[in-house]
Enzyme design. Structure first.
Site, PDB file in Angstrom:
ATOM      1  CG  ASN A 151     -26.280   1.498  53.646  1.00  0.00           C
ATOM      2  OD1 ASN A 151     -27.462   1.533  53.314  1.00  0.00           O
ATOM      3  ND2 ASN A 151     -25.308   1.844  52.838  1.00  0.00           N
ATOM      4  CD  GLU A 248     -29.591   4.885  43.201  1.00  0.00           C
ATOM      5  OE1 GLU A 248     -28.361   4.778  43.347  1.00  0.00           O
ATOM      6  OE2 GLU A 248     -30.104   5.662  42.374  1.00  0.00           O
ATOM      7  CB  CYS A 282     -23.715   1.915  47.995  1.00  0.00           C
ATOM      8  SG  CYS A 282     -24.324   3.593  48.061  1.00  0.00           S
ATOM      9  CD  GLU A 461     -32.601   6.684  45.461  1.00  0.00           C
ATOM     10  OE1 GLU A 461     -31.593   6.648  46.177  1.00  0.00           O
ATOM     11  OE2 GLU A 461     -33.682   6.150  45.777  1.00  0.00           O
TER      12      GLU A 461
HETATM   13  P1  NDP Z   1     -30.109  -6.577  50.050  1.00  0.00           P
HETATM   14  O1  NDP Z   1     -30.102  -6.635  48.570  1.00  0.00           O
HETATM   15  O2  NDP Z   1     -29.821  -7.804  50.799  1.00  0.00           O
HETATM   16  O3  NDP Z   1     -31.530  -6.078  50.580  1.00  0.00           O
HETATM   17  C1  NDP Z   1     -32.103  -4.860  50.171  1.00  0.00           C
HETATM   18  C2  NDP Z   1     -33.596  -4.890  50.439  1.00  0.00           C
HETATM   19  O4  NDP Z   1     -34.222  -5.820  49.556  1.00  0.00           O
HETATM   20  C3  NDP Z   1     -33.960  -5.337  51.847  1.00  0.00           C
HETATM   21  O5  NDP Z   1     -35.078  -4.605  52.276  1.00  0.00           O
HETATM   22  C4  NDP Z   1     -34.300  -6.801  51.620  1.00  0.00           C
HETATM   23  O6  NDP Z   1     -35.103  -7.345  52.625  1.00  0.00           O
HETATM   24  C5  NDP Z   1     -35.023  -6.737  50.296  1.00  0.00           C
HETATM   25  N1  NDP Z   1     -35.113  -7.998  49.554  1.00  0.00           N
HETATM   26  C6  NDP Z   1     -34.403  -9.133  49.718  1.00  0.00           C
HETATM   27  N2  NDP Z   1     -34.775 -10.063  48.785  1.00  0.00           N
HETATM   28  C7  NDP Z   1     -35.742  -9.467  48.020  1.00  0.00           C
HETATM   29  C8  NDP Z   1     -36.515  -9.889  46.890  1.00  0.00           C
HETATM   30  N3  NDP Z   1     -36.389 -11.110  46.353  1.00  0.00           N
HETATM   31  N4  NDP Z   1     -37.398  -9.026  46.349  1.00  0.00           N
HETATM   32  C9  NDP Z   1     -37.544  -7.784  46.857  1.00  0.00           C
HETATM   33  N5  NDP Z   1     -36.837  -7.324  47.927  1.00  0.00           N
HETATM   34  C10 NDP Z   1     -35.948  -8.156  48.496  1.00  0.00           C
HETATM   35  O7  NDP Z   1     -29.117  -5.396  50.445  1.00  0.00           O
HETATM   36  P2  NDP Z   1     -28.573  -5.019  51.893  1.00  0.00           P
HETATM   37  O8  NDP Z   1     -29.717  -4.650  52.754  1.00  0.00           O
HETATM   38  O9  NDP Z   1     -27.657  -6.101  52.325  1.00  0.00           O
HETATM   39  O10 NDP Z   1     -27.742  -3.696  51.612  1.00  0.00           O
HETATM   40  C11 NDP Z   1     -26.419  -3.671  51.217  1.00  0.00           C
HETATM   41  C12 NDP Z   1     -26.322  -3.471  49.715  1.00  0.00           C
HETATM   42  O11 NDP Z   1     -27.008  -2.282  49.339  1.00  0.00           O
HETATM   43  C13 NDP Z   1     -24.898  -3.276  49.223  1.00  0.00           C
HETATM   44  O12 NDP Z   1     -24.686  -4.027  48.056  1.00  0.00           O
HETATM   45  C14 NDP Z   1     -24.820  -1.796  48.915  1.00  0.00           C
HETATM   46  O13 NDP Z   1     -23.851  -1.474  47.966  1.00  0.00           O
HETATM   47  C15 NDP Z   1     -26.206  -1.512  48.449  1.00  0.00           C
HETATM   48  N6  NDP Z   1     -26.522  -0.090  48.597  1.00  0.00           N
HETATM   49  C16 NDP Z   1     -26.594   0.697  47.475  1.00  0.00           C
HETATM   50  C17 NDP Z   1     -26.828   2.061  47.585  1.00  0.00           C
HETATM   51  C18 NDP Z   1     -26.925   2.937  46.361  1.00  0.00           C
HETATM   52  O14 NDP Z   1     -27.473   4.029  46.474  1.00  0.00           O
HETATM   53  N7  NDP Z   1     -26.431   2.537  45.213  1.00  0.00           N
HETATM   54  C19 NDP Z   1     -26.971   2.701  48.899  1.00  0.00           C
HETATM   55  C20 NDP Z   1     -26.911   1.779  50.001  1.00  0.00           C
HETATM   56  C21 NDP Z   1     -26.675   0.439  49.841  1.00  0.00           C
HETATM   57  P3  NDP Z   1     -34.433  -7.958  53.961  1.00  0.00           P
HETATM   58  O15 NDP Z   1     -33.067  -7.423  54.101  1.00  0.00           O
HETATM   59  O16 NDP Z   1     -35.323  -7.492  55.026  1.00  0.00           O
HETATM   60  O17 NDP Z   1     -34.417  -9.436  53.762  1.00  0.00           O
END
Ligand code: NDP
Length: 487
Positions: A151, A248, A282, A461
């Site tokens: 995002n 996060e 988020c 963070e």
């Molecule tokens: P995901 O959890 O699907 O993915 C996050 C990252 O983790 C991506 O780079 C993904 O790769 C990677 N990933 C996936 N599986 C694994 C694994 N088994 N081990 C290590 N890394 C892995 O999140 P989204 O990208 O869908 O983002 C949305 C989510 O992020 C929402 O829940 C949102 O609330 C949260 N978020 C939280 C924030 C905060 O600061 N608290 C800020 C922004 C978002 P890939 O996608 O390439 O498969």
């Protein structure tokens, strides 16, 4: 026509993989493929570790003022290239250009400046022990991994790398496979600013590449942004080598609108906290609790402003203030939640459909959607949707509002709208959330630590305390008197 192709960024330059495997990146605003990017295969992964290991030796002992000078240059370059970088973010994420130009790059640069300024302030302690004494050193951890969500791609890459690099660590960063460009652009900027090759490497891939990072024995820490379920996997995997973690994660944050609130301000907060970045934030206040006595006034203004002031369309059009969902699967997920809301008895007040704006026909758009008469047991009230879907709930008294606001395993953010200062503090102090706003929503300046309570995260963070999470304390005991021994 073949698509432009990007590669992993290792040791200061692009590196080709051997597997030939690529990921195709789509523009969510049009649904069209815009470029392809090579996946980090084993050759690339090994090169990333080798280069990081070697870069750490020099970067860790580079004087902090020198590291700070270089990082300040990187922040200045980010600002200089703001508009061009913002356009890359729009093409990757589908968010409106008017947002990306004002927020995404700027807030990344702010955080780099903040930690660059703090870098030279890191000091150890010394204490006399009656002859002998000890001192402490703040030492960097080593190779840190950053794993980002889709995002805020460039902002997340900045927020994770800034404290890591400022404290003398190196980072291998994996962006989301859906939005890899921002991290690559940041890596190029770091090199231009004088960050040595290998200090910030970018590896591209899906969860498998993420998992490789979380398991690797040479990596000391993982800073992760993403969903709770993925976060749990990351913590489990990192535990095998006892890595430090910053998590996060997601939220289902409450906004409490009391009877004495300024209603227009409350509507602004609710709209910002549900429709900014088309709901893919988020910290969103997806549960809006409104005191029953002001519900009608609140709903009237909310619906009027939502239907009149939100303009969906080509995210590159500077007049558009509402963009597209990241992908078709994500759009389908959001639409499933909307269907569940209707089925479970929430009253759909506005929105609820996909849209196909004239200037962005193939894009993944969902209307800004508001449900009223929601109850705490509904799926849309319990689960993170990560789309433009607001649930409005009514309450009668303060204790009830606090109890219901806290009735979730998540605890990322919370907010209170009231003119009563005493109530504002009293309520906020009882809300279980790491990021709280009073008569405001969404601002996250570099100076303010952010992170979640409960299942929304571990660690913080930004803010001064985050730098400590990227150092370890070495205690050195100095024997100045004869060492006594019974042997
Ligand atoms: P995901 O959890 O699907 O993915 C996050 C990252 O983790 C991506 O780079 C993904 O790769 C990677 N990933 C996936 N599986 C694994 C694994 N088994 N081990 C290590 N890394 C892995 O999140 P989204 O990208 O869908 O983002 C949305 C989510 O992020 C929402 O829940 C949102 O609330 C949260 N978020 C939280 C924030 C905060 O600061 N608290 C800020 C922004 C978002 P890939 O996608 O390439 O498969």
């Amino acid at each position: 026509m073949s698509l432009p192709r990007l590669q992993n960024f290792i040791d200061g330059q692009f590196m080709a993989n051997k597997s030939g495997e690529t990921i195709t990146v789509l523009n969510p605003g049009t649904g069209e493929a815009i470029y392809e990017i090579e996946v980090a295969d084993e050759t690339v992964q090994q090169a990333a570790i080798k280069s990081a290991r070697s870069a750490f030796k020099d970067w860790a002992v580079t004087p902090a003022v020198e590291r700070a000078r270089i990082l300040h240059r990187a922040a200045a370059l980010l600002r200089e290239h703001n508009d061009e970088l913002a356009k890359h973010e729009v093409l990757d994420t589908g968010k409106p250009l008017q947002e990306a130009r004002e927020v995404d790059v700027v807030t990344g640069a702010d955080v780099i400046e903040f930690f660059a300024s703090l870098a030279p302030t890191q000091v150890g302690q010394q204490q006399d022990l009656g002859g002998d004494f000890y001192y402490t050193r703040k030492e960097p951890l080593g190779i840190c991994a950053g794993i980002g969500a889709w995002n805020y791609p460039i902002q997340i890459a900045c927020w994770k790398s800034a404290p890591a690099l400022a404290a003398g660590n190196v980072m291998i960063f994996k962006p989301s496979e859906e939005t890899p460009r921002g991290a690559i652009e940041l890596a190029k900027i770091y090199i231009e600013a004088g960050v040595p090759a290998g200090v910030f490497n970018v590896v591209i891939g899906d969860g498998e590449v993420g998992q490789w990072l979380t398991q690797h024995e040479d990596i000391e820490k993982v800073s992760f942004t993403g969903e709770v379920a993925t976060g749990r996997k990351v913590v489990e995997s990192a535990a095998s080598t006892l890595k430090d973690v910053t998590m996060e994660l997601g939220g289902k944050s409450p906004l409490l609108v009391f009877e004495d609130a300024d209603i227009s301000q409350a509507v602004s907060a609710a709209m910002l906290g549900n429709f900014f970045t088309q709901g893919e934030v988020c910290t969103n206040c997806t549960r809006v609790f409104v005191h029953e006595s002001v519900m009608d006034a609140f709903m009237d203004e909310l619906v009027e402003r939502t239907t009149k002031n939100i303009r969906a369309g080509d995210p590159m059009d500077p007049d558009v203030n509402f963009g597209a969902m990241i992908s078709k699967p994500h759009l389908d997920l959001v639409m499933d939640y909307i269907e569940k809301g209707k089925k479970e008895g929430a009253r759909l007040v506005t929105g609820g459909n996909t849209i196909s704006p004239d200037d962005a026909k193939g894009g993944f758009f969902v209307e800004p959607t508001i449900f009223a008469d929601c109850t705490d047991d509904m799926t849309i009230v319990k689960e993170e949707i990560f789309g433009p879907v607001m649930s409005v709930l009514s309450f009668r008294d303060e204790d009830e509002a606090i109890r219901r606001a806290n009735n979730t395993p998540l605890g990322l953010a919370a907010g209170v709208m009231t003119q009563n200062v005493t109530r504002a503090h009293r309520v906020i102090h009882q809300l279980q959330a790491g990021i709280c706003w009073v008569n405001s929503w969404g601002a996250s300046p570099a100076e303010m630590p952010v992170g979640g309570y409960k299942m929304s995260g571990i660690g913080r963070e930004n803010g001064i305390e985050t730098l400590n999470q990227y150092t370890q304390t070495k205690s050195v005991y100095m024997g100045m008197v004869e060492l006594e021994s019974p042997f």
